[in-house]
Design a protein around this motif. Structure first.
Motif, short mmCIF file in Angstrom:
data_model
loop_
_atom_site.label_atom_id
_atom_site.label_comp_id
_atom_site.label_asym_id
_atom_site.label_seq_id
_atom_site.Cartn_x
_atom_site.Cartn_y
_atom_site.Cartn_z
N SER A 99 -41.74 17.93 49.20
CA SER A 99 -41.35 17.29 50.45
C SER A 99 -41.70 15.80 50.45
O SER A 99 -40.96 14.99 51.00
N ALA A 100 -42.79 15.43 49.82
CA ALA A 100 -43.16 14.01 49.75
C ALA A 100 -42.13 13.23 48.94
O ALA A 100 -41.73 12.13 49.32
N PHE A 101 -41.69 13.80 47.83
CA PHE A 101 -40.67 13.14 47.02
C PHE A 101 -39.38 13.00 47.82
O PHE A 101 -38.71 11.96 47.78
N GLU A 102 -39.03 14.05 48.57
CA GLU A 102 -37.82 14.02 49.38
C GLU A 102 -37.90 12.93 50.45
O GLU A 102 -36.94 12.19 50.67
N LYS A 103 -39.04 12.83 51.13
CA LYS A 103 -39.21 11.83 52.18
C LYS A 103 -39.07 10.41 51.61
O LYS A 103 -38.43 9.54 52.22
N PHE A 104 -39.65 10.17 50.44
CA PHE A 104 -39.52 8.85 49.83
C PHE A 104 -38.09 8.57 49.37
O PHE A 104 -37.60 7.45 49.49
#
Length: 124
Positions: free
Chosen positions: A77-82
């Motif tokens: 999810s962190a990769f997606e948000k970035f």
């Protein structure tokens, strides 16, 4: 409430600067990285945008963040948000946005496989 203000992005920006500059001792460095590991899973797109637009953030620091996240197994999810934040910011380095998006997709496929599901074409 934190997710609507971008405060986690500001906190992550400060942590990233410490990690990049390595001005702290190894114990503090480890504690800062632990904080990053706690912040990254709960960041919002706004938080990622705040970090991207921070005065101290450079393309090279974003690449270092990406590498750090890969090495420290930050969740998908962190990769997606970035990836979303970089797309919205119309970042000049499309490769960076693609790397974040690719990593988010990797985690998504991995989760599907772990749940004994085959990814459908629209989930890849």
């Amino acid at each position: 409430m934190c997710h609507r203000t971008g405060i986690l992005g500001t906190a992550l920006s400060g942590c990233l600067n410490i990690v990049i500059n390595k001005k702290s001792g190894s114990r503090l460095q480890a504690e800062i990285e632990d904080v990053m590991n706690h912040i990254l899973p709960i960041i919002s797109v706004l938080d990622a945008e705040v970090l991207i637009r921070a005065e101290t953030t450079t393309p090279s620091s974003l690449w270092l963040l990406y590498e750090w996240m890969v090495e420290n197994v930050a969740g998908g999810s962190a990769f997606e948000k970035f990836a979303i934040a970089l797309e919205q910011a119309q970042n000049l380095d499309i490769r960076l946005e693609q790397n974040f998006a690719s990593r988010a997709s990797f985690f998504h496929r991995k989760k599907l496989i772990e749940n004994n599901r085959q990814p459908q074409d629209d989930e890849i």
